[in-house]
Design a protein around this motif. Structure first.
Motif, PDB file in Angstrom:
ATOM      1  N   ARG A 297       0.920  -1.188   0.016  1.00 27.72           N
ATOM      2  CA  ARG A 297       0.016  -0.002  -0.037  1.00 27.72           C
ATOM      3  C   ARG A 297       0.993   1.249   0.009  1.00 27.72           C
ATOM      4  NH1 ARG A 297      -3.928  -0.883   4.662  1.00 27.72           N
ATOM      5  NH2 ARG A 297      -3.233  -3.050   4.234  1.00 27.72           N
ATOM      6  N   ASP A 298       0.304   2.286  -0.615  1.00 24.85           N
ATOM      7  CA  ASP A 298       1.173   3.653  -0.815  1.00 24.85           C
ATOM      8  C   ASP A 298       0.154   4.656  -1.343  1.00 24.85           C
ATOM      9  OD1 ASP A 298       3.181   5.491  -0.658  1.00 24.85           O
ATOM     10  OD2 ASP A 298       4.654   4.009  -1.072  1.00 24.85           O
ATOM     11  N   GLN A 299       0.596   5.963  -1.620  1.00 26.32           N
ATOM     12  CA  GLN A 299      -0.176   6.773  -2.225  1.00 26.32           C
ATOM     13  C   GLN A 299      -0.665   6.424  -3.295  1.00 26.32           C
ATOM     14  OE1 GLN A 299      -0.456   8.841   0.938  1.00 26.32           O
ATOM     15  NE2 GLN A 299      -0.743  10.399  -0.687  1.00 26.32           N
ATOM     16  N   ASN A 300       0.079   5.900  -4.479  1.00 26.30           N
ATOM     17  CA  ASN A 300      -0.253   5.518  -5.822  1.00 26.30           C
ATOM     18  C   ASN A 300       0.087   4.004  -5.958  1.00 26.30           C
ATOM     19  OD1 ASN A 300      -0.566   8.451  -6.139  1.00 26.30           O
ATOM     20  ND2 ASN A 300       1.449   8.454  -5.940  1.00 26.30           N
ATOM     21  N   LEU A 301      -0.960   3.639  -7.154  1.00 29.34           N
ATOM     22  CA  LEU A 301      -0.907   2.203  -7.525  1.00 29.34           C
ATOM     23  C   LEU A 301      -0.922   2.267  -8.926  1.00 29.34           C
ATOM     24  CD1 LEU A 301      -1.236  -1.025  -7.539  1.00 29.34           C
ATOM     25  CD2 LEU A 301      -3.760  -0.602  -7.212  1.00 29.34           C
ATOM     26  N   LEU A 302      -0.352   1.349  -9.708  1.00 34.09           N
ATOM     27  CA  LEU A 302      -0.195   1.203 -11.214  1.00 34.09           C
ATOM     28  C   LEU A 302      -0.092  -0.147 -11.568  1.00 34.09           C
ATOM     29  CD1 LEU A 302      -0.577   2.986 -13.917  1.00 34.09           C
ATOM     30  CD2 LEU A 302       1.927   2.679 -14.173  1.00 34.09           C
ATOM     31  N   ALA A 303      -1.233  -0.687 -12.162  1.00 27.93           N
ATOM     32  CA  ALA A 303      -1.171  -2.189 -12.241  1.00 27.93           C
ATOM     33  C   ALA A 303      -1.798  -2.503 -13.751  1.00 27.93           C
ATOM     34  CB  ALA A 303      -1.814  -2.908 -11.254  1.00 27.93           C
ATOM     35  N   PHE A 304      -1.191  -3.806 -14.323  1.00 31.56           N
ATOM     36  CA  PHE A 304      -1.915  -4.261 -15.366  1.00 31.56           C
ATOM     37  C   PHE A 304      -1.878  -5.620 -15.596  1.00 31.56           C
ATOM     38  CE2 PHE A 304      -0.876  -6.338 -19.799  1.00 31.56           C
ATOM     39  CZ  PHE A 304      -2.000  -5.736 -20.296  1.00 31.56           C
ATOM     40  N   GLN A 305      -2.992  -5.841 -16.208  1.00 30.14           N
ATOM     41  CA  GLN A 305      -3.345  -7.680 -16.317  1.00 30.14           C
ATOM     42  C   GLN A 305      -4.022  -8.043 -17.509  1.00 30.14           C
ATOM     43  OE1 GLN A 305      -6.014  -9.364 -13.519  1.00 30.14           O
ATOM     44  NE2 GLN A 305      -7.454  -7.721 -13.614  1.00 30.14           N
ATOM     45  N   SER A 306      -3.681  -9.278 -17.957  1.00 27.01           N
ATOM     46  CA  SER A 306      -3.929  -9.926 -19.182  1.00 27.01           C
ATOM     47  C   SER A 306      -4.468 -11.301 -19.171  1.00 27.01           C
ATOM     48  CB  SER A 306      -2.733  -9.659 -20.099  1.00 27.01           C
ATOM     49  OG  SER A 306      -3.278 -10.289 -21.530  1.00 27.01           O
ATOM     50  N   GLU A 307      -5.395 -11.703 -19.630  1.00 26.94           N
ATOM     51  CA  GLU A 307      -5.976 -12.972 -19.344  1.00 26.94           C
ATOM     52  C   GLU A 307      -6.591 -13.565 -20.560  1.00 26.94           C
ATOM     53  OE1 GLU A 307      -8.993 -15.253 -16.299  1.00 26.94           O
ATOM     54  OE2 GLU A 307      -8.737 -13.053 -16.201  1.00 26.94           O
ATOM     55  N   TYR A 308      -6.217 -14.917 -20.746  1.00 28.42           N
ATOM     56  CA  TYR A 308      -6.580 -15.562 -22.154  1.00 28.42           C
ATOM     57  C   TYR A 308      -7.681 -16.539 -21.545  1.00 28.42           C
ATOM     58  CZ  TYR A 308      -6.789 -17.118 -26.858  1.00 28.42           C
ATOM     59  OH  TYR A 308      -7.249 -17.289 -28.298  1.00 28.42           O
ATOM     60  N   ARG A 309      -8.910 -16.557 -21.946  1.00 32.41           N
ATOM     61  CA  ARG A 309     -10.121 -17.311 -21.586  1.00 32.41           C
ATOM     62  C   ARG A 309     -10.401 -18.408 -22.627  1.00 32.41           C
ATOM     63  NH1 ARG A 309     -13.085 -12.218 -19.094  1.00 32.41           N
ATOM     64  NH2 ARG A 309     -11.510 -11.862 -17.522  1.00 32.41           N
ATOM     65  N   ILE A 310     -10.825 -19.430 -22.461  1.00 32.04           N
ATOM     66  CA  ILE A 310     -11.359 -20.404 -23.154  1.00 32.04           C
ATOM     67  C   ILE A 310     -12.762 -20.917 -22.649  1.00 32.04           C
ATOM     68  CG2 ILE A 310     -10.749 -22.756 -24.472  1.00 32.04           C
ATOM     69  CD1 ILE A 310      -7.857 -22.482 -23.874  1.00 32.04           C
ATOM     70  N   LEU A 311     -13.615 -20.515 -23.352  1.00 30.51           N
ATOM     71  CA  LEU A 311     -15.102 -20.539 -22.781  1.00 30.51           C
ATOM     72  C   LEU A 311     -16.282 -20.960 -23.801  1.00 30.51           C
ATOM     73  CD1 LEU A 311     -15.049 -17.153 -20.976  1.00 30.51           C
ATOM     74  CD2 LEU A 311     -14.448 -19.384 -19.951  1.00 30.51           C
ATOM     75  N   PRO A 312     -16.374 -22.283 -23.814  1.00 33.25           N
ATOM     76  CA  PRO A 312     -15.753 -23.479 -23.143  1.00 33.25           C
ATOM     77  C   PRO A 312     -14.736 -24.045 -24.194  1.00 33.25           C
ATOM     78  CG  PRO A 312     -17.589 -24.289 -24.006  1.00 33.25           C
ATOM     79  CD  PRO A 312     -17.588 -22.631 -24.434  1.00 33.25           C
ATOM     80  N   PHE A 313     -14.335 -25.338 -23.557  1.00 35.25           N
ATOM     81  CA  PHE A 313     -13.338 -25.999 -24.483  1.00 35.25           C
ATOM     82  C   PHE A 313     -14.223 -26.651 -25.581  1.00 35.25           C
ATOM     83  CE2 PHE A 313     -11.354 -27.080 -19.937  1.00 35.25           C
ATOM     84  CZ  PHE A 313      -9.998 -26.250 -20.371  1.00 35.25           C
ATOM     85  N   SER A 314     -13.369 -26.689 -26.665  1.00 39.98           N
ATOM     86  CA  SER A 314     -14.122 -27.135 -27.739  1.00 39.98           C
ATOM     87  C   SER A 314     -14.716 -28.574 -27.714  1.00 39.98           C
ATOM     88  CB  SER A 314     -13.104 -27.171 -29.039  1.00 39.98           C
ATOM     89  OG  SER A 314     -12.054 -28.099 -28.669  1.00 39.98           O
ATOM     90  N   PHE A 315     -14.249 -29.422 -26.704  1.00 37.90           N
ATOM     91  CA  PHE A 315     -14.789 -30.827 -26.400  1.00 37.90           C
ATOM     92  C   PHE A 315     -15.644 -30.692 -25.297  1.00 37.90           C
ATOM     93  CE2 PHE A 315     -10.561 -30.209 -24.287  1.00 37.90           C
ATOM     94  CZ  PHE A 315     -10.976 -30.500 -22.931  1.00 37.90           C
ATOM     95  N   SER A 316     -16.111 -29.838 -24.811  1.00 39.68           N
ATOM     96  CA  SER A 316     -17.070 -29.646 -23.575  1.00 39.68           C
ATOM     97  C   SER A 316     -18.163 -28.725 -23.728  1.00 39.68           C
ATOM     98  CB  SER A 316     -16.255 -29.466 -22.402  1.00 39.68           C
ATOM     99  OG  SER A 316     -17.281 -29.454 -21.232  1.00 39.68           O
ATOM    100  N   LYS A 317     -19.201 -28.732 -23.090  1.00 34.86           N
ATOM    101  CA  LYS A 317     -20.185 -27.867 -23.465  1.00 34.86           C
ATOM    102  C   LYS A 317     -20.270 -26.885 -22.369  1.00 34.86           C
ATOM    103  CE  LYS A 317     -24.007 -30.120 -25.823  1.00 34.86           C
ATOM    104  NZ  LYS A 317     -25.452 -30.620 -25.830  1.00 34.86           N
ATOM    105  N   ARG A 318     -19.764 -27.196 -21.054  1.00 40.11           N
ATOM    106  CA  ARG A 318     -19.680 -26.411 -19.955  1.00 40.11           C
ATOM    107  C   ARG A 318     -18.327 -26.044 -19.215  1.00 40.11           C
ATOM    108  NH1 ARG A 318     -24.864 -26.114 -16.499  1.00 40.11           N
ATOM    109  NH2 ARG A 318     -26.481 -26.187 -17.934  1.00 40.11           N
TER     110      ARG A 318
END
Length: 356
Positions: free
Chosen positions: A270-291
């Motif tokens: 914790r401090d006065q300022n925060l700088l952050a970045f995130q990246s996410e790759y999602r597979i929704l759903p798998f090609s072999f599954s419905k859920r």
């Protein structure tokens, strides 16, 4: 046998196909967690989803509630909502927290010790609310309020090394009022396939309207989502929070938690300022599954007192992977179980809806 039949019926209710007529959806489910400062935590979560006027052409709105109790006799109630009017004319975004729940305090700054200096036992109340009106298209503007109260605060030392008590160590009441501008073309905020979101918010905490501390806070939150295939999404978020003035320790810019920098304890840095970045790759759903699906994510973040203290080699890294289960097929809503790793160890997260 009765218990087995109950859980069988409950699981069937979760996995059955929904109607696609715009009717609301509701789910209640138990949670279980463990942390050193709480021991075992038993919780109950609920989620209510609906469309304004029952029209699926409108944006999906949500109410989310969570209550918990731990073996250390701690308890809390969390309420979150994101509600959209007919044809998106209005937007109401809010969060309520009340908890008797300890938090680890490691100090202020980017070079604080890995072991906590103190365990802060306190009563905590938070209420944030955006009231936004459509300006044009997907652009909204309006007022923003933030009320936070910390009472019965007690710093319980966890270390032999001495440390100065931070601002607000004895508790405080603070009220911030300000303005927000939001661009949001997401249709389903719990699982965005394509879309953009940007928020610029300014809050002023002043003794003039009852705040015990005098400071300002500026938030910049920008996200974009792109479908790379019919079942895969690349999501990105850039987050900045900038505090100017004498803010109490619990209202500084905090890094960690279940959304940004997963794997770090919320408030580890914790401090006065925060700088952050995130990246996410999602597979929704798998090609072999419905859920069933999965995700892979990485993040980098840093807290710092002034711009000249922002250093490229001081960014903390986090990353991990998670499983997804499609719980509301017609509304395209998944549960997520994420496993995150940092230089200080792992973190586990179980929620409905994506992290961002």
């Amino acid at each position: 046998m009765k218990a087995q039949n109950f859980w069988s019926r409950y699981w069937e209710s979760l996995t059955k196909e929904e109607s696609n007529d715009g009717s609301p959806s509701f789910i209640v489910y138990p949670t279980l967690a463990f942390a050193p400062e709480t021991s075992w935590e038993f919780g109950l979560s609920s989620l209510y989803l609906y469309y304004a006027k029952g029209n699926p052409e409108n944006r999906l709105s949500e109410f989310n509630a969570f209550t918990f109790y731990t073996l250390e006799h701690q308890y809390g109630l969390w309420l979150d909502h994101a509600n959209y009017g007919d044809h998106d004319r209005y937007m109401f975004l809010g969060r309520l927290r009340y908890q008797s729940f300890p938090l680890f305090y490691h100090g202020v700054g980017k070079n604080t010790p890995a072991d906590p200096l103190a365990l802060v036992d306190a009563q905590y109340l938070l209420w944030k609310e955006h009231f936004l009106k459509q300006i044009q298209g997907y652009l909204y503007a309006g007022v923003y309020a933030d009320l936070q109260s910390l009472s019965r605060s007690n710093f319980i030392s966890q270390s032999d090394q001495g440390y100065p008590f931070p601002s607000g160590a004895n508790g405080s009441f603070n009220l911030g009022l300000g303005l927000s501008a939001v661009y949001d073309d997401r249709h389903n905020v719990l699982n965005v396939r394509d879309g953009n979101f940007t928020e610029l918010s300014f809050l002023r905490y002043s003794p003039f309207w009852g705040s015990e501390y005098n400071f300002t806070s500026l938030l910049v939150d920008s996200r974009f989502y792109r479908s790379t295939t019919s079942n895969q999404v690349w999501a990105n978020q850039l987050l900045g929070q900038f505090v100017n003035g004498n803010a109490p320790f619990h209202m500084l810019s905090l890094m960690g938690g279940e959304s940004m920098m997963r794997g770090y304890y919320y408030g580890r840095y914790r401090d006065q300022n925060l700088l952050a970045f995130q990246s996410e790759y999602r597979i929704l759903p798998f090609s072999f599954s419905k859920r069933w699906g999965a995700s892979f994510f990485m993040a980098a973040g840093q807290v710092y007192p002034q711009w000249e203290n922002l250093k490229l080699n001081d960014f903390k890294l986090a990353g991990g992977a998670g499983l997804r289960f499609l719980i509301f097929p017609q509304k395209d809503i998944y549960t997520r179980l994420d496993f995150a790793m940092t230089e200080e160890g792992p973190g586990f997260y179980f929620f409905i809806g994506e992290a961002f």
